[in-house]
Scaffold this motif. Structure first.
Motif, PDB file in Angstrom:
ATOM      1  N   GLN A   1      66.632  26.980  53.478  1.00 11.08           N
ATOM      2  CA  GLN A   1      67.327  26.907  52.210  1.00 11.08           C
ATOM      3  C   GLN A   1      68.716  27.518  52.258  1.00 11.08           C
ATOM      4  O   GLN A   1      69.509  27.365  51.350  1.00 11.08           O
ATOM      5  CB  GLN A   1      66.508  27.624  51.123  1.00 11.08           C
ATOM      6  CG  GLN A   1      65.486  26.700  50.481  1.00 11.08           C
ATOM      7  CD  GLN A   1      64.110  27.327  50.446  1.00 11.08           C
ATOM      8  OE1 GLN A   1      63.977  28.518  50.676  1.00 11.08           O
ATOM      9  NE2 GLN A   1      63.101  26.544  50.173  1.00 11.08           N
ATOM     10  N   ASP A   2      68.978  28.227  53.349  1.00 10.55           N
ATOM     11  CA  ASP A   2      70.189  29.047  53.323  1.00 10.55           C
ATOM     12  C   ASP A   2      71.401  28.379  53.953  1.00 10.55           C
ATOM     13  O   ASP A   2      72.515  28.793  53.737  1.00 10.55           O
ATOM     14  CB  ASP A   2      69.921  30.377  54.031  1.00 10.55           C
ATOM     15  CG  ASP A   2      69.335  30.176  55.401  1.00 10.55           C
ATOM     16  OD1 ASP A   2      69.461  31.069  56.233  1.00 10.55           O
ATOM     17  OD2 ASP A   2      68.759  29.100  55.654  1.00 10.55           O
ATOM     18  N   SER A   3      71.191  27.322  54.752  1.00 12.61           N
ATOM     19  CA  SER A   3      72.344  26.758  55.441  1.00 12.61           C
ATOM     20  C   SER A   3      73.097  25.827  54.493  1.00 12.61           C
ATOM     21  O   SER A   3      72.517  25.271  53.569  1.00 12.61           O
ATOM     22  CB  SER A   3      71.882  26.007  56.685  1.00 12.61           C
ATOM     23  OG  SER A   3      71.255  24.826  56.284  1.00 12.61           O
ATOM     24  N   PRO A   4      74.388  25.647  54.745  1.00 12.66           N
ATOM     25  CA  PRO A   4      75.188  24.830  53.844  1.00 12.66           C
ATOM     26  C   PRO A   4      74.665  23.409  53.721  1.00 12.66           C
ATOM     27  O   PRO A   4      74.596  22.860  52.632  1.00 12.66           O
ATOM     28  CB  PRO A   4      76.574  24.838  54.495  1.00 12.66           C
ATOM     29  CG  PRO A   4      76.572  25.990  55.433  1.00 12.66           C
ATOM     30  CD  PRO A   4      75.154  26.216  55.836  1.00 12.66           C
ATOM     31  N   ALA A   5      74.265  22.830  54.873  1.00 15.75           N
ATOM     32  CA  ALA A   5      73.794  21.454  54.844  1.00 15.75           C
ATOM     33  C   ALA A   5      72.551  21.342  53.968  1.00 15.75           C
ATOM     34  O   ALA A   5      72.415  20.421  53.171  1.00 15.75           O
ATOM     35  CB  ALA A   5      73.500  20.975  56.255  1.00 15.75           C
TER      36      ALA A   5
ATOM     37  N   THR B   1      68.382  19.825  56.899  1.00  9.68           N
ATOM     38  CA  THR B   1      68.711  19.884  58.327  1.00  9.68           C
ATOM     39  C   THR B   1      67.632  19.235  59.190  1.00  9.68           C
ATOM     40  O   THR B   1      67.680  19.330  60.418  1.00  9.68           O
ATOM     41  CB  THR B   1      68.897  21.343  58.796  1.00  9.68           C
ATOM     42  OG1 THR B   1      67.730  22.078  58.423  1.00  9.68           O
ATOM     43  CG2 THR B   1      70.126  21.979  58.163  1.00  9.68           C
TER      44      THR B   1
END
Lengths: 584, 254
Positions: B10-14, B50
């Protein structure tokens, strides 16, 4: 069932296995048994380099390399072994070059070298250019080159054969190596390999953890198979968390990025490593950097919407330099996170990377049955083994070195043993236990799913036995593992067929992971100190008085038939360097 | 890697941009123990930003049908295990992000073509490896080894850099129409493997390798369709390498 006979059987076809095969194959009748096609092995994922004091670009020598290895390993390294590795590193690199490995070159045509974490000039003065490399694909080039040489020398491979058991025979009260039992993935058929010498080169066990740079197939098979047959495992509580895994994914971004000048920053843009390691900064050993990163996040200086990672900043490097030296890892950032490293910093967080511990061996790669006895005919090299050259924390590049130096030694030693040893008779139906295990798993109807038990194991290991550990978290992990073991007894597979039954193999691999997780946690609980990759919140200092010793874990079978871990200890070999405080 | 099929990121920009979405996978399946013909099977899954095709395959295998069979290992495009035909193109399942595919219709996943299907997405790799072996894929030198390294300038090293990247995934060879249509042609990968040594300044085996490639079933079978270059997950200019080998044969000059 089929039976084969070879002088030397090597299990695993990564760097250590193939390097051993090149030596053994020219001296004795040799087979390599591998669960993957050789070129799929995880050696190919190694990126940054292989250190050797060639001194091609600046002053260097093997003694400095030895010192760095010992200090980087927080003085748990066996110093005789580290010295051998650092000395033989030079020939190991030159051998690979002569086999055709395409190293990057200096303007005058020699092998180029670059900086890497923990590798220093004159006992810690400053970073030294010691890592020989091929862009950020050094492991790929080593794997390909060794495979090419194996083809040249017509090494015999059994690909997609899973070794599931090790066969010992008792002779005059002594355990002797007699062979292995393997499972042919394509047909589901059992093969017994009778051998005078068996070399374990099966690699690591990163799949014990959820966030890992390791391949799906790195399930610690060799370690667990040996352990189940009574071979001890050494220093398993020491697991390396590589600082720069792609955040959330764990995919490795080489330390070479920092070697080429990249900088770690927190949410405030601060180069925080200056506070933790004033001299080496971002190029301090991995345990120091990983802990610093986790600490930044814990203290609220993590980046991103959830403040749960830090940033690897390459934006000040020339794009042409990045393309030439770090093409693959920048592509990973683009492909998997949609980040352009030329202009944006890359989200990173520590990822489970390397088992410092493993099957204990002598410097000749003979496997130890106990502190002072070896098992005749059994050898181990590479990540599956613990010589111990990495101690409590491995320096970057020393794994590619380890597989080449000790892989070579294992091939020579195994062939030499086979040349003089008589054949050992196989016990009655050596495959029976393996067949029973396979059929038990295959025939069990409706049970737990393998993937659910595995996920629960990986989650408890990430939560409780990762960069920071304490008695409370480790006890939680141990309790969870106990419950998961019971659930494992009820696991069933859906694929009941013979051909390419990867469902069945994943179930067996989970059994290996559970055994190893228990050994890791029991060792970590008993080690009431902090050293290298093992950090205890409740015992934050190194304790040389009580814990300057290797852990030796033995599987013992209790009266009720259950198994548990028994710990013993082995002294550390100290030759040149007395333990000192680690400052970087 | 993290098992993203199990643990949403949940944390990555994508992932922030595309939190989760529905995807239908249309799989070509074949179990030699029960099927006489290959069959199609569809699964609709909830996946995350992702996630890759490999994550979707794992989700099916681990949560729905354990008998779905495919090869995979490193899961980040380095080991070359999971080349498959995805929406008609050869790609690595672990390098193909679901969000980059058109999701309004099923994502079609089939085994790579031109090699015998053993089970589901697993093909027989032996002919492919045999072709590689036939071109002497190892450094050939004569005379005494030097006591230190062989010298090679950065420019000489650069000359064959592109073809050293090959991971033997077979995406190129099994995208080649000539390879599909007859069983004799080496295929592009074997030529890439030969190129890597022919243009290495340290190597002395070019003559022998060129002779092998000059064979009736060798490099001249290439029809320059560029499928191989499009398919290569490592970005190797395969067709260019083949052309360079052809030119070396014509002019006998490396």
């Amino acid at each position: 069932m089929q039976t084969h006979q070879y002088d030397v059987v090597i299990i695993g076809a990564g760097g250590a296995g193939m390097r051993a095969a090149l030596e053994a194959g020219q001296r004795a009748r040799t087979a390599v048994i591998t669960k993957l096609y050789p070129t799929r092995s995880h050696t190919g994922a190694a990126q940054g380099g292989m250190c050797a004091a060639l001194a091609n670009v600046e002053d260097d020598n093997w003694e400095w390399h030895t010192f760095d290895t010992v200090k980087g390993g927080d003085f748990l390294v066996d110093q005789d072994a580290a010295e051998i590795m650092a000395k033989e590193a030079i020939d190991a690199v030159l051998d690979l070059e002569k086999m055709g490995l395409p190293f990057n070159r200096t303007p005058d045509g020699t092998i180029d070298q670059r900086r890497f974490g923990g590798h220093t000039r004159n006992h810690g003065e400053a970073a030294v250019r010691r890592a020989c490399y091929s862009a950020d694909r050094t492991g790929h080039m080593i794997l390909q080159t060794l495979y090419q040489q194996c083809l040249k020398h017509e090494v015999e491979f059994f690909s997609e054969f899973y070794v599931l058991d090790l066969i010992f025979s008792e002779i005059d009260g002594e355990r002797r190596t007699a062979g292995v039992v393997a499972y042919d993935l394509a047909s589901g058929e059992i093969h017994v390999f009778r051998a005078k010498s068996v070399v374990f080169a099966t690699g690591g066990a990163g799949k014990v953890y959820k966030t890992t740079s390791n391949a799906h197939t790195l399930t610690g098979d060799g370690m667990a198979i040996a352990y189940r047959r009574g071979v001890p495992l050494e220093d398993m509580e020491f697991f390396q968390f590589h600082p720069t895994g792609l955040a959330g994914l764990g995919i490795l971004l080489s330390e070479a990025a920092r070697g080429e000048g990249a900088i770690l920053r927190n949410s405030e843009g601060e180069r925080f490593m200056e506070r933790y390691a004033p001299t080496l900064k971002d190029l301090a050993p991995r345990d120091v950097v990983a802990r610093a990163m986790a600490n930044e996040v814990r203290e609220g200086r993590g980046a991103g919407p959830n403040k749960d990672y830090v940033l690897l900043d390459l934006t000040h490097l020339e794009p042409a330099h990045i393309d030439a030296k770090l093409p693959d890892i920048t592509e990973f950032a683009r492909t998997y996170l949609g980040i352009e490293p030329y202009t944006e910093p890359v989200p990173v967080f520590p990822t489970a990377h390397y088992a410092m511990g493993g099957i204990p061996t002598t410097v000749e790669t003979e496997v130890l049955a106990s502190n002072d006895h070896v098992i005749p005919g059994l050898f181990a090299a590479g990540e599956v083994a613990c010589v111990s050259v990495h101690g409590a924390n491995r320096l970057g590049t020393n794994s590619l070195l380890d597989i080449n130096v000790f892989g070579r030694r294992a091939g020579i030693a195994a062939a030499a043993f086979a040349a003089k040893a008589p054949w050992v008779d196989l016990p009655e139906s050596p495959e029976s236990q393996t067949v029973a295990m396979l059929e038990g798993m295959r025939s069990r109807d409706d049970g737990e799913r393998v993937a659910e038990v595995r996920r629960a194991l990986q989650e408890t290991m990430d939560a409780n036995a990762q960069v920071f550990r304490s008695e409370a978290t480790l006890k939680q992990a141990l309790a969870d593992i106990g419950v998961l073991r019971e659930r494992f007894e009820r696991v069933s597979v859906q694929d009941k067929g013979k051909r390419f039954n990867t469902d069945l193999l994943e179930a067996l691999e989970l059994g290996f992971l559970l055994d190893l997780a228990e050994v890791i946690v029991v060792g970590a609980l008993e080690r009431k100190e902090s050293r290298g990759g093992h950090f205890r919140e409740d015992y934050q200092n190194r304790d040389d008085v009580n814990y300057m010793r290797h852990t030796m874990a033995y599987r013992t079978v209790n009266e009720d038939g259950s198994a548990s871990v028994r710990l013993d200890y082995k002294p550390v070999v100290i030759t040149r360097y007395q333990p000192m405080e680690r400052k970087f | 890697m993290t098992l993203t099929a199990e643990a949403p990121v949940q944390d990555s920009p994508a992932a922030g941009a595309i939190p989760s979405f529905q995807v239908t996978l249309k799989l070509r399946r074949f179990n030699p123990e029960s099927d006489t013909e290959p069959r199609w099977e569809e699964h609709t899954l909830t996946m995350h930003g992702t996630d890759r095709v490999l994550d979707a395959l794992h989700k099916i295998k681990w949560e729905i049908d354990g008998s779905l069979t495919f090869r995979r290992s490193c899961a980040h495009g380095i080991c070359g295990s999971d080349a498959m035909r995805i929406n008609g193109r050869n790609r690595l399942a672990c390098k193909t992000l679901l969000k980059d595919l058109p999701l309004d219709k099923p994502v079609v996943v089939e085994p790579i073509k031109g090699l015998a299907v053993m089970k589901d997405l697993i093909v027989d790799m032996e002919p492919f490896y045999s072709a590689y072996k036939s071109i002497m894929p190892f450094l050939v030198t004569t005379g005494n080894d030097p006591s230190r390294e062989r010298r090679q300038s950065p420019e000489e090293r650069e000359r064959f850099d592109d073809t050293t990247k090959c991971i033997l995934c077979a995406a190129c060879t099994t995208s080649c129409p000539v390879y599909w249509s007859d069983g004799q042609y080496f295929g592009p990968q074997a030529i890439v493997g030969a190129h890597r040594f022919i243009f290495d300044s340290r190597d002395e085996g070019a003559e022998q390798r060129l002779e092998i490639l000059n064979d009736r079933e060798g490099v001249w079978r290439c029809r320059t369709t560029f499928n191989c270059t499009d398919a290569c997950p490592r970005g190797i200019e395969v067709t260019k390498a083949i052309q360079e080998v052809k030119r070396a044969l014509l002019f006998r000059r490396v």
